[in-house]
Design an enzyme around this catalytic site. Structure first.
Site, PDB file in Angstrom:
ATOM      1  N   HIS A 155      10.368   0.233  -5.341  1.00 41.55           N
ATOM      2  CA  HIS A 155      10.275   1.639  -5.138  1.00 41.55           C
ATOM      3  C   HIS A 155       8.699   1.883  -4.503  1.00 41.55           C
ATOM      4  O   HIS A 155       8.109   3.003  -4.414  1.00 41.55           O
ATOM      5  CB  HIS A 155      10.199   2.764  -6.356  1.00 41.55           C
ATOM      6  CG  HIS A 155      11.476   2.425  -7.045  1.00 41.55           C
ATOM      7  ND1 HIS A 155      12.624   3.065  -7.246  1.00 41.55           N
ATOM      8  CD2 HIS A 155      11.500   1.708  -8.179  1.00 41.55           C
ATOM      9  CE1 HIS A 155      13.410   2.604  -8.149  1.00 41.55           C
ATOM     10  NE2 HIS A 155      12.834   1.863  -8.564  1.00 41.55           N
ATOM     11  N   SER A 276      -5.790   2.928  21.131  1.00 44.10           N
ATOM     12  CA  SER A 276      -5.133   4.260  21.268  1.00 44.10           C
ATOM     13  C   SER A 276      -6.170   4.737  22.671  1.00 44.10           C
ATOM     14  O   SER A 276      -7.250   4.212  22.929  1.00 44.10           O
ATOM     15  CB  SER A 276      -5.684   5.145  20.149  1.00 44.10           C
ATOM     16  OG  SER A 276      -6.166   6.495  20.562  1.00 44.10           O
ATOM     17  N   LYS A 282      -9.138   2.506  16.888  1.00 42.35           N
ATOM     18  CA  LYS A 282      -7.621   2.033  16.489  1.00 42.35           C
ATOM     19  C   LYS A 282      -7.260   0.933  17.018  1.00 42.35           C
ATOM     20  O   LYS A 282      -7.583   0.338  18.172  1.00 42.35           O
ATOM     21  CB  LYS A 282      -6.778   3.164  17.248  1.00 42.35           C
ATOM     22  CG  LYS A 282      -6.781   4.564  16.469  1.00 42.35           C
ATOM     23  CD  LYS A 282      -6.123   4.631  15.122  1.00 42.35           C
ATOM     24  CE  LYS A 282      -4.828   5.463  15.485  1.00 42.35           C
ATOM     25  NZ  LYS A 282      -4.048   5.565  14.260  1.00 42.35           N
ATOM     26  N   GLU A 289       6.426  -1.383  15.275  1.00 43.27           N
ATOM     27  CA  GLU A 289       7.028   0.075  15.376  1.00 43.27           C
ATOM     28  C   GLU A 289       8.046  -0.252  16.330  1.00 43.27           C
ATOM     29  O   GLU A 289       9.167   0.445  16.195  1.00 43.27           O
ATOM     30  CB  GLU A 289       5.896   1.197  15.603  1.00 43.27           C
ATOM     31  CG  GLU A 289       5.001   1.181  14.424  1.00 43.27           C
ATOM     32  CD  GLU A 289       3.798   2.006  14.754  1.00 43.27           C
ATOM     33  OE1 GLU A 289       3.895   3.146  15.705  1.00 43.27           O
ATOM     34  OE2 GLU A 289       2.608   1.628  14.402  1.00 43.27           O
TER      35      GLU A 289
END
Ligand code: ARG
Length: 458
Positions: A155, A276, A282, A289
């Site tokens: 979980h 970024s 970043k 992704e």
């Protein structure tokens, strides 16, 4: 040049030609088309359906076309209907009359069925090789990390301590299954449709076993209607690719989580990260992704193919032309993702201290504390309740189980003795789990031997 037109009195509408044409995408298997044609004419000559001389001329012509396409001398011209017409037209242009005999005893229906099978077969092997390389990268990480402790989750909540080797082993199993699925598909699809004709075979004395063996198939397809209209293997392959992508996507999700500021379990190499445009601090896991994101289009291929095939009467229908773009895209996507993912994995840095620290928090040793009580004669259900209370006490006093004093333990239950500390240490929790398949280093060593043998023989 068109391969048909004799019975027509009017030219094809231009929009119809464009709508019908497949050359923009079926040029991808020009090599397979030529390879199939060479096998076909070799068989035609052996069966004395064409002369040896014609066969030689045709083969020289075909090889010339292949060479010229590969060196860029001959550009595949999009005005042809399909790659089959393109090759045949160029053959006739180059060698004249003999070229007109190439298509004897063949239809584009069995021709395209063959081309697609040859193409898919090669791609399955290439994909399998990429998966094998991925397994090698995984095995390297597994071997180096049999004692790297990290939290195992259920979980997405910390559950019990495991090792990084064990966690990676789960993915090793997944990609191993993926390879065996590819092998199954390869073996099932490996029969040659050439000689099925349009749908009902041909009247020529073709030797279908011979062409099948020339092209490396296990044998010919046994029903010509099925031979020209079977696309099962593409659906199976797309399903197998979807499962590969699902596995990669799960892995990417974990990499994204592990890479987050909160977890900091890993550092993705600069060469596999992106920045970024506005936030200078970043470093984003875009590759993970994007692999996760591309899973959707591969899933889409399965649904789309199933829908295209649903309700098609026997035998060939033009609907089947729709198999190509989707499958080509799914293959290129899946192969690209495996390759990129492997590069990212290979250069990943694991922050072992951070992983261990994380395992120590979150009471991942609570089950082992309960097992300690069971070993001291307390029934498991009671032990579960006692440790539950202990955990509550820890939460309220902001301590972990190993930070409690013995008197704090004893206040909850007098059975606890000094040896509770070694029982709940992360090392003990992992080391005691030594049944095959568990994270204990001994069990992992056994599995590593099996993995090494597997990679040697598969
Ligand atoms: N481009 C067609 C396909 O991919 C080739 C077969 C054409 N056959 C036909 N009967 N029109 O399916």
């Amino acid at each position: 040049m068109k391969l048909w037109g004799g019975r027509f009195t009017k030219a094809t509408n231009e929009l119809v030609h464009n709508f019908n044409a497949s050359i923009s995408f079926d040029q991808k298997f020009y090599k397979e088309d030529i390879e199939g044609s060479i096998a076909h004419v070799t068989m035609l000559a052996k069966q004395q359906i064409i002369t040896n001389e014609d066969k030689e001329t045709i083969i020289i012509g075909l090889k010339g076309i292949l060479k010229d396409i590969e060196t860029g001398k001959l550009e595949i011209d999009g005005t042809y209907e399909d790659i089959h017409s393109f090759v045949e037209a160029h053959l006739i242009e180059r060698i004249g009359e003999a070229g007109k005999k190439l298509h004897t005893g063949r239809s584009r229906n069995d021709q395209v069925a063959l081309d697609m099978k040859l193409y898919t077969r090669r791609e399955i092997l290439e994909m399998d090789e990429l998966l094998k390389n991925l397994l090698k990268s995984l095995l390297k990480i597994i071997k180096e990390n049999t004692d790297t402790i990290m939290p195992g989750f259920t979980h997405l909540q910390k559950a019990q301590p495991v090792t990084l080797a064990h966690h990676m082993g789960a993915y090793f199993e997944m990609f191993k299954r993926d390879r065996s699925r590819l092998t199954d598909i390869y073996n099932r699809m490996n029969c040659c449709p050439l000689g099925s004709g349009a749908l009902a075979g041909t009247t020529y004395p073709l030797d279908r076993e011979y062409t099948a063996s020339l092209l490396g198939f296990a044998g010919p397809t046994l029903n010509s209607m099925d031979g020209v209209s079977d696309r099962d293997y593409l659906i199976e392959f797309s399903a197998a690719m979807s499962i590969i992508m699902m596995h990669l996507s799960r892995f990417c999700e974990e990499i994204t989580i592990w890479n987050s500021n909160e977890y900091q379990f890993i550092d993705i190499d600069d060469s596999y990260s992106t920045g970024s445009s506005i936030m200078p601090q970043k470093k984003n896991p875009d590759i993970a992704e994007l692999v996760r994101g591309k899973t959707g289009r591969v899933y889409g291929t399965v649904m789309s193919l199933l829908t295209t095939m649903k309700g098609l009467s026997l035998a060939y229908n033009k609907d089947m032309q729709e198999d190509k773009e989707l499958v080509f895209d799914a293959i290129d996507t899946t192969k690209g993702c495996i390759l990129l993912f492997n590069g990212m994995l290979d250069t990943l840095k694991f922050n072992k201290n951070q992983m261990r620290k994380s395992a120590e928090g979150g009471f991942t040793n609570a089950t082992d504390a309960a097992d300690y009580l069971v070993n001291h004669g307390v029934p498991f259900r009671d032990a579960h309740g006692i440790i539950g209370k202990l955990v509550l006490y820890c939460i309220n006093s902001n301590k972990s189980l190993s930070e409690l004093s013995l008197s704090e333990y004893k206040a909850i239950n007098p059975i606890f003795e000094e040896d509770i500390y070694s029982a709940v240490s992360m090392e003990t929790c992992v080391e005691k789990r030594n049944t095959i398949g568990a994270p204990g280093p001994k069990a992992m060593e056994e599995v590593i031997v099996l993995y090494e043998k597997y990679l040697e023989s598969n």
